[in-house]
Motif scaffolding. Sequence first.
Motif, PDB file in Angstrom:
ATOM      1  N   SER A   1     -10.353  17.585  19.465  1.00  0.00           N
ATOM      2  CA  SER A   1      -9.076  18.010  20.046  1.00  0.00           C
ATOM      3  C   SER A   1      -8.085  18.380  18.934  1.00  0.00           C
ATOM      4  CB  SER A   1      -8.487  16.892  20.913  1.00  0.00           C
ATOM      5  OG  SER A   1      -8.049  15.832  20.097  1.00  0.00           O
ATOM      6  N   ASP A   2      -6.941  18.925  19.355  1.00  0.00           N
ATOM      7  CA  ASP A   2      -5.888  19.308  18.406  1.00  0.00           C
ATOM      8  C   ASP A   2      -4.984  18.140  18.042  1.00  0.00           C
ATOM      9  OD1 ASP A   2      -6.828  21.879  18.411  1.00  0.00           O
ATOM     10  OD2 ASP A   2      -5.431  22.581  19.954  1.00  0.00           O
ATOM     11  N   LYS A   3      -5.290  16.979  18.559  1.00  0.00           N
ATOM     12  CA  LYS A   3      -4.467  15.793  18.305  1.00  0.00           C
ATOM     13  C   LYS A   3      -4.428  15.510  16.802  1.00  0.00           C
ATOM     14  CE  LYS A   3      -6.256  11.824  19.286  1.00  0.00           C
ATOM     15  NZ  LYS A   3      -6.793  10.645  19.955  1.00  0.00           N
ATOM     16  N   VAL A   4      -3.218  15.279  16.281  1.00  0.00           N
ATOM     17  CA  VAL A   4      -3.051  14.986  14.862  1.00  0.00           C
ATOM     18  C   VAL A   4      -2.982  13.466  14.685  1.00  0.00           C
ATOM     19  CG1 VAL A   4      -1.537  15.240  12.862  1.00  0.00           C
ATOM     20  CG2 VAL A   4      -1.827  17.136  14.457  1.00  0.00           C
ATOM     21  N   VAL A   5      -3.870  12.943  13.864  1.00  0.00           N
ATOM     22  CA  VAL A   5      -3.885  11.518  13.551  1.00  0.00           C
ATOM     23  C   VAL A   5      -3.782  11.390  12.030  1.00  0.00           C
ATOM     24  CG1 VAL A   5      -5.192   9.361  13.653  1.00  0.00           C
ATOM     25  CG2 VAL A   5      -5.311  10.984  15.554  1.00  0.00           C
ATOM     26  N   LYS A   6      -2.646  10.861  11.566  1.00  0.00           N
ATOM     27  CA  LYS A   6      -2.479  10.687  10.128  1.00  0.00           C
ATOM     28  C   LYS A   6      -3.345   9.526   9.666  1.00  0.00           C
ATOM     29  CE  LYS A   6       2.188  12.309   9.229  1.00  0.00           C
ATOM     30  NZ  LYS A   6       3.493  11.899   8.676  1.00  0.00           N
ATOM     31  N   THR A   7      -4.024   9.720   8.555  1.00  0.00           N
ATOM     32  CA  THR A   7      -4.832   8.653   7.981  1.00  0.00           C
ATOM     33  C   THR A   7      -3.894   7.592   7.429  1.00  0.00           C
ATOM     34  OG1 THR A   7      -6.567  10.230   7.441  1.00  0.00           O
ATOM     35  CG2 THR A   7      -6.605   8.123   6.276  1.00  0.00           C
ATOM     36  N   LYS A   8      -4.151   6.338   7.795  1.00  0.00           N
ATOM     37  CA  LYS A   8      -3.237   5.266   7.392  1.00  0.00           C
ATOM     38  C   LYS A   8      -3.956   3.937   7.308  1.00  0.00           C
ATOM     39  CE  LYS A   8      -1.711   4.177  12.107  1.00  0.00           C
ATOM     40  NZ  LYS A   8      -0.571   4.082  13.005  1.00  0.00           N
ATOM     41  N   LEU A   9      -3.273   2.995   6.702  1.00  0.00           N
ATOM     42  CA  LEU A   9      -3.660   1.591   6.723  1.00  0.00           C
ATOM     43  C   LEU A   9      -2.602   0.856   7.525  1.00  0.00           C
ATOM     44  CD1 LEU A   9      -4.759   0.698   3.074  1.00  0.00           C
ATOM     45  CD2 LEU A   9      -6.195   0.990   5.070  1.00  0.00           C
ATOM     46  N   GLN A  10      -3.036   0.084   8.497  1.00  0.00           N
ATOM     47  CA  GLN A  10      -2.123  -0.718   9.295  1.00  0.00           C
ATOM     48  C   GLN A  10      -2.404  -2.187   8.991  1.00  0.00           C
ATOM     49  OE1 GLN A  10      -2.774  -0.906  13.572  1.00  0.00           O
ATOM     50  NE2 GLN A  10      -0.564  -0.736  13.860  1.00  0.00           N
ATOM     51  N   PHE A  11      -1.429  -2.861   8.410  1.00  0.00           N
ATOM     52  CA  PHE A  11      -1.615  -4.269   8.075  1.00  0.00           C
ATOM     53  C   PHE A  11      -1.616  -5.089   9.350  1.00  0.00           C
ATOM     54  CE2 PHE A  11      -0.817  -2.784   3.900  1.00  0.00           C
ATOM     55  CZ  PHE A  11      -1.443  -3.689   3.068  1.00  0.00           C
ATOM     56  N   LEU A  12      -2.688  -5.849   9.515  1.00  0.00           N
ATOM     57  CA  LEU A  12      -2.857  -6.677  10.706  1.00  0.00           C
ATOM     58  C   LEU A  12      -2.344  -8.082  10.494  1.00  0.00           C
ATOM     59  CD1 LEU A  12      -6.477  -5.540  11.598  1.00  0.00           C
ATOM     60  CD2 LEU A  12      -4.323  -4.677  12.537  1.00  0.00           C
ATOM     61  N   LYS A  13      -2.613  -8.616   9.304  1.00  0.00           N
ATOM     62  CA  LYS A  13      -2.119  -9.956   9.001  1.00  0.00           C
ATOM     63  C   LYS A  13      -1.898 -10.075   7.509  1.00  0.00           C
ATOM     64  CE  LYS A  13      -6.135 -12.751   8.061  1.00  0.00           C
ATOM     65  NZ  LYS A  13      -6.758 -14.016   8.207  1.00  0.00           N
ATOM     66  N   SER A  14      -0.910 -10.880   7.165  1.00  0.00           N
ATOM     67  CA  SER A  14      -0.597 -11.137   5.768  1.00  0.00           C
ATOM     68  C   SER A  14       0.289 -12.370   5.693  1.00  0.00           C
ATOM     69  CB  SER A  14       0.130  -9.936   5.149  1.00  0.00           C
ATOM     70  OG  SER A  14       0.462 -10.214   3.811  1.00  0.00           O
ATOM     71  N   GLU A  15       0.149 -13.102   4.610  1.00  0.00           N
ATOM     72  CA  GLU A  15       1.035 -14.237   4.395  1.00  0.00           C
ATOM     73  C   GLU A  15       2.387 -13.776   3.866  1.00  0.00           C
ATOM     74  OE1 GLU A  15      -1.054 -17.194   2.115  1.00  0.00           O
ATOM     75  OE2 GLU A  15      -2.538 -17.467   3.693  1.00  0.00           O
ATOM     76  N   ILE A  16       2.492 -12.508   3.505  1.00  0.00           N
ATOM     77  CA  ILE A  16       3.780 -11.902   3.174  1.00  0.00           C
ATOM     78  C   ILE A  16       4.349 -11.447   4.514  1.00  0.00           C
ATOM     79  CG2 ILE A  16       4.943 -10.098   1.859  1.00  0.00           C
ATOM     80  CD1 ILE A  16       2.356 -10.004   0.102  1.00  0.00           C
ATOM     81  N   PHE A  17       5.308 -12.195   5.051  1.00  0.00           N
ATOM     82  CA  PHE A  17       5.719 -12.024   6.444  1.00  0.00           C
ATOM     83  C   PHE A  17       6.165 -10.606   6.772  1.00  0.00           C
ATOM     84  CE2 PHE A  17       9.708 -12.986   4.383  1.00  0.00           C
ATOM     85  CZ  PHE A  17      10.638 -12.219   5.058  1.00  0.00           C
ATOM     86  N   TRP A  18       6.804  -9.909   5.866  1.00  0.00           N
ATOM     87  CA  TRP A  18       7.305  -8.563   6.171  1.00  0.00           C
ATOM     88  C   TRP A  18       6.224  -7.495   6.070  1.00  0.00           C
ATOM     89  CZ3 TRP A  18       6.869  -5.787   1.666  1.00  0.00           C
ATOM     90  CH2 TRP A  18       6.952  -6.497   0.469  1.00  0.00           C
ATOM     91  N   MET A  19       5.014  -7.861   5.642  1.00  0.00           N
ATOM     92  CA  MET A  19       3.912  -6.902   5.594  1.00  0.00           C
ATOM     93  C   MET A  19       3.160  -6.815   6.922  1.00  0.00           C
ATOM     94  SD  MET A  19       3.683  -5.242   2.788  1.00  0.00           S
ATOM     95  CE  MET A  19       2.077  -4.525   2.974  1.00  0.00           C
ATOM     96  N   ASN A  20       3.325  -7.781   7.799  1.00  0.00           N
ATOM     97  CA  ASN A  20       2.649  -7.741   9.095  1.00  0.00           C
ATOM     98  C   ASN A  20       3.102  -6.516   9.884  1.00  0.00           C
ATOM     99  OD1 ASN A  20       1.042 -10.102   8.954  1.00  0.00           O
ATOM    100  ND2 ASN A  20       2.877 -11.336   9.267  1.00  0.00           N
TER     101      ASN A  20
END
Length: 142
Positions: free
Chosen positions: A116-135
């Motif tokens: 499809s023509d759907k645009v999906v940017k390649t990314k990393l999504q942080f799921l869990k981290s002990e650095i609270f603001w990285m979640n």
Amino acid sequence: MKVLITFFLLVFNLTLFAQSNQFAGEYSRSLSEKEKHTIEYKLTLNPDGTFVFHSYSKLQDGNPTEDNKYGKGKWSAKDNLITFSANKKEDLDSKYTLDFNNSTARFITKNSRDKSDKVVKTKLQFLKSEIFWMNSIDVFKL
């Protein structure tokens, strides 16, 4: 027989190397609000399995107004999950203070079967981290 086994080991190692190259590269995210606040994240995943992270923030009424935070360590991939680790003796010092141990991110890209023509940017999504603001932080591949 030895030649055949050597050949299979070589092909297997090349396959592993090719898969980590898919994830390797620079990822970035910039958030700002009309010259008042700026937050920037930059993550570099090296093909050798090491990473470097830099976070920069400039907050109008913050204390301090500008702040830089750094982290480094090793990363590994299994399926589409990236696991980060840091050796406290080697990777953490007065500059590199962020401890990425127990941090996990999901590699997200457009499926090769999706025509499809759907645009999906390649990314990393942080799921869990002990650095609270990285979640739940997303960083996009450059």
